[in-house]
Scaffold this active site. Structure first.
Site, PDB file in Angstrom:
ATOM      1  CD  GLU A  58      -2.946  -0.702   2.490  1.00 34.63           C
ATOM      2  OE1 GLU A  58      -3.096   0.430   2.980  1.00 34.63           O
ATOM      3  OE2 GLU A  58      -3.501  -1.714   2.951  1.00 34.63           O
TER       4      GLU A  58
HETATM    5  P1  P53 Z   1      -7.731   5.680   4.685  1.00 33.16           P
HETATM    6  C1  P53 Z   1      -4.105   4.584   9.346  1.00 33.16           C
HETATM    7  C2  P53 Z   1      -2.767   4.813   9.053  1.00 33.16           C
HETATM    8  C3  P53 Z   1      -2.178   4.190   7.984  1.00 33.16           C
HETATM    9  C4  P53 Z   1      -2.925   3.318   7.190  1.00 33.16           C
HETATM   10  O1  P53 Z   1      -6.393   4.824   4.789  1.00 33.16           O
HETATM   11  C5  P53 Z   1      -4.242   3.077   7.494  1.00 33.16           C
HETATM   12  C6  P53 Z   1      -4.846   3.698   8.561  1.00 33.16           C
HETATM   13  C7  P53 Z   1      -6.268   3.459   8.884  1.00 33.16           C
HETATM   14  O2  P53 Z   1      -7.044   4.505   8.393  1.00 33.16           O
HETATM   15  O3  P53 Z   1      -5.006   2.191   6.818  1.00 33.16           O
HETATM   16  C8  P53 Z   1      -4.571   1.598   5.617  1.00 33.16           C
HETATM   17  O4  P53 Z   1      -8.691   4.852   3.933  1.00 33.16           O
HETATM   18  C9  P53 Z   1      -5.473   0.408   5.379  1.00 33.16           C
HETATM   19  C10 P53 Z   1      -6.470   0.593   4.282  1.00 33.16           C
HETATM   20  C11 P53 Z   1      -6.831   2.062   4.195  1.00 33.16           C
HETATM   21  C12 P53 Z   1      -5.581   2.824   3.776  1.00 33.16           C
HETATM   22  O5  P53 Z   1      -4.522   2.600   4.675  1.00 33.16           O
HETATM   23  O6  P53 Z   1      -8.132   5.903   6.089  1.00 33.16           O
HETATM   24  O7  P53 Z   1      -4.780  -0.804   5.210  1.00 33.16           O
HETATM   25  O8  P53 Z   1      -7.572  -0.249   4.535  1.00 33.16           O
HETATM   26  O9  P53 Z   1      -7.884   2.341   3.353  1.00 33.16           O
HETATM   27  C13 P53 Z   1      -5.799   4.313   3.640  1.00 33.16           C
HETATM   28  O10 P53 Z   1      -7.355   6.922   3.955  1.00 33.16           O
END
Ligand code: P53
Length: 476
Positions: free
Chosen positions: A374
């Site tokens: 990611e």
């Molecule tokens: P969103 C917090 C910090 C880093 C990654 O996040 C995180 C989170 C939780 O919010 O989550 C990951 O959608 C996660 C995904 C998520 C993505 O990062 O809050 O593995 O499910 O969607 C982005 O912007």
């Protein structure tokens, strides 16, 4: 000759609950994501007591990938990706989580989905538990506070490994298992572990117990997976947010060391198969007597992961707060703004060099292959007069991160399997439940209130990423 290996995995990443929808179809049970309402920047999502009428639950429909995956995968193929990271919704396979036998309709759905990917030469990369455990396991067992969850998870893992053993090679057990280091807020304990705290409970102790059970469950799954197919590559999945010292003051440096230990010890257990000394000492100092039995110690040592999957979006910084020699880290209060970097509209600090730093940190410590599963830029996208999105800011973010990633490979010799940018098709934000926080190369017409045609269209970044893949990362 390119810097990255010729068989480098270029893909995109999503999670079942954030794009599938079809929340109550195909025999699917209610997951923790199904009881989370929409929030916004600084407005936390609420977790309701079951599914209530009159609430906005953005994951129920999400982007309706459940019904549209065939057309979507055609677009993924046009983008040129050779892998697709998604998760298997636990509740499609075991709707309540504690059944003896799986739901065939759910198993069939992922057979069809994976076949559709493989048809185009896109290999599925699968996370088993990505913020979507059965809600029934929360109400009946208290989530991962309960040792019984180990068996439920391992049963689920075994069924998936067995069923998809010829379709999937790369697996991950628990998504961002270390988010729950931030136990002061309600979000991570619930999404990671199905835990709702009562007032007055020692949140931290409960977090360590839940994480222990998850790590044991992960290790058991790794061992079983390797028995089912020795070619499986089973990884952990860590949210890597490096925590820099705010200054070169020695105490800031030690505060940073302590913070990194408290946020990343999970990786030590996954990779080395045992607890690091700083956590054993910490648990003793806190008088936390956890339920850790001899069999667990054995299990942990026999289920070490094959690679480290991690997300990277941002970095943090910490300043010593005169806490004395323990430097006890509290994620909810100790972080400070880094004056050297910019931040996104959601306050996420943008730091491409931090990715190279993180890759080195993992490599120095573990010497395992890394997989960036990611990375991405959540932003508000505006449609121009032609109905298109000129998301140059997203291209700039990703370009800088891919450059840093290549430097880690070229100059530091970090072994890297692949790169799957997050939410490469717009989907529901995990943190806020918004559609408006977009990451995609593919735009999906839907807003925070759930209005829109769900029509897909290419953003400017689509063609850019396509070229990146075609050139194996040389043309940025
Ligand atoms: P969103 C917090 C910090 C880093 C990654 O996040 C995180 C989170 C939780 O919010 O989550 C990951 O959608 C996660 C995904 C998520 C993505 O990062 O809050 O593995 O499910 O969607 C982005 O912007």
């Amino acid at each position: 000759m390119s810097i990255l290996n010729e068989d480098f995995l270029w893909g995109g990443a999503v999670a079942a609950h954030q794009l599938e929808g079809g929340w109550n179809q195909g025999g699917k049970g209610i997951s923790v994501a199904d009881v989370m309402t929409v929030g916004a920047n600084n407005i936390p999502r609420r977790m309701t007591e079951g599914v209530l009428t009159g609430e906005n639950y953005p994951n129920h429909e999400a982007i309706d990938f459940y019904h549209r995956y065939k057309e979507d995968i055609q677009l993924f193929n046009e983008l040129g990706i050779n892998c697709f990271r998604t998760s298997i919704a636990w509740t499609r396979i075991f709707p309540n989580g504690d059944e003896d036998s799986p739901n065939e309709e759910g198993l069939q759905f992922y057979d069809d989905l994976f076949d559709e990917c493989l048809k185009y030469g896109i290999q599925p990369i699968v996370t088993l538990s990505h913020f979507e455990m059965p809600y029934h396991l929360v109400t009946k067992y208290g989530g991962w506070r309960n040792r019984k969850l180990i068996d439920f998870f391992v049963r689920f893992a075994r069924v998936c490994f067995d069923r998809y053993k010829d379709k999937v090679t790369y697996w991950m057990t628990f998504n961002e298992i270390n988010n729950q280091a931030n136990f002061a807020e309600d979000f991570a304990p619930f999404t990671n572990s199905g835990i709702k705290y009562e007032a007055g409970e020692d949140r931290e102790k409960i977090m360590y117990q839940a994480a222990h059970y998850e790590l044991v469950a992960s290790a058991q799954a790794v061992k079983i997976g390797h028995e089912i197919n020795p070619n499986f590559q089973i990884g952990c999945m860590i949210a890597m947010v490096p925590i820099y010292p705010y200054s070169c003051a020695p105490k800031d440096m030690l505060a940073s060391v302590s913070a990194m230990q408290k946020r990343y010890w999970f990786t030590d257990v996954h990779v080395r198969g045992h607890y690091p000394s700083f956590i054993t000492n910490y648990l003793a100092r806190k008088n936390y007597e956890l339920d850790i039995i001899d069999q667990d110690i054995d299990d942990l040592s026999q289920g070490c992961v094959d690679y480290i999957g991690f997300s990277y979006y941002m970095s943090f910084a910490i300043q010593d707060k005169n806490k004395g020699p323990a430097y006890d880290y509290d994620e909810s209060t100790d972080l400070v703004k880094n004056p050297y970097v910019e931040a996104s509209d959601w306050g996420w600090q943008i730091d491409p060099e931090g990715l190279r730093y993180a890759m080195n940190w993992f490599n120095e410590r573990y010497e395992l292959p890394l997989f960036i599963v990611e990375n991405g830029f959540g932003a508000i996208d505006a449609l121009d007069s032609n109905g298109q999105v000129d998301d140059q800011y997203r291209i700039d973010y990703l370009k800088a991160h891919i450059e840093a990633m290549k430097e880690a490979v070229e100059y530091d010799g970090v072994p890297l399997i692949g790169y799957t940018p997050w939410g490469f098709i717009d989907l529901v934000s995990a943190g806020t439940g918004e559609m408006k926080k977009r990451y995609g190369f593919i735009y999906v017409d839907k807003d925070n209130e759930g209005n829109g045609t769900l029509r897909r269209s290419k953003k400017k970044s689509f063609d850019w990423y396509k070229r990146v893949i075609e050139s194996n990362g040389e043309s940025l």
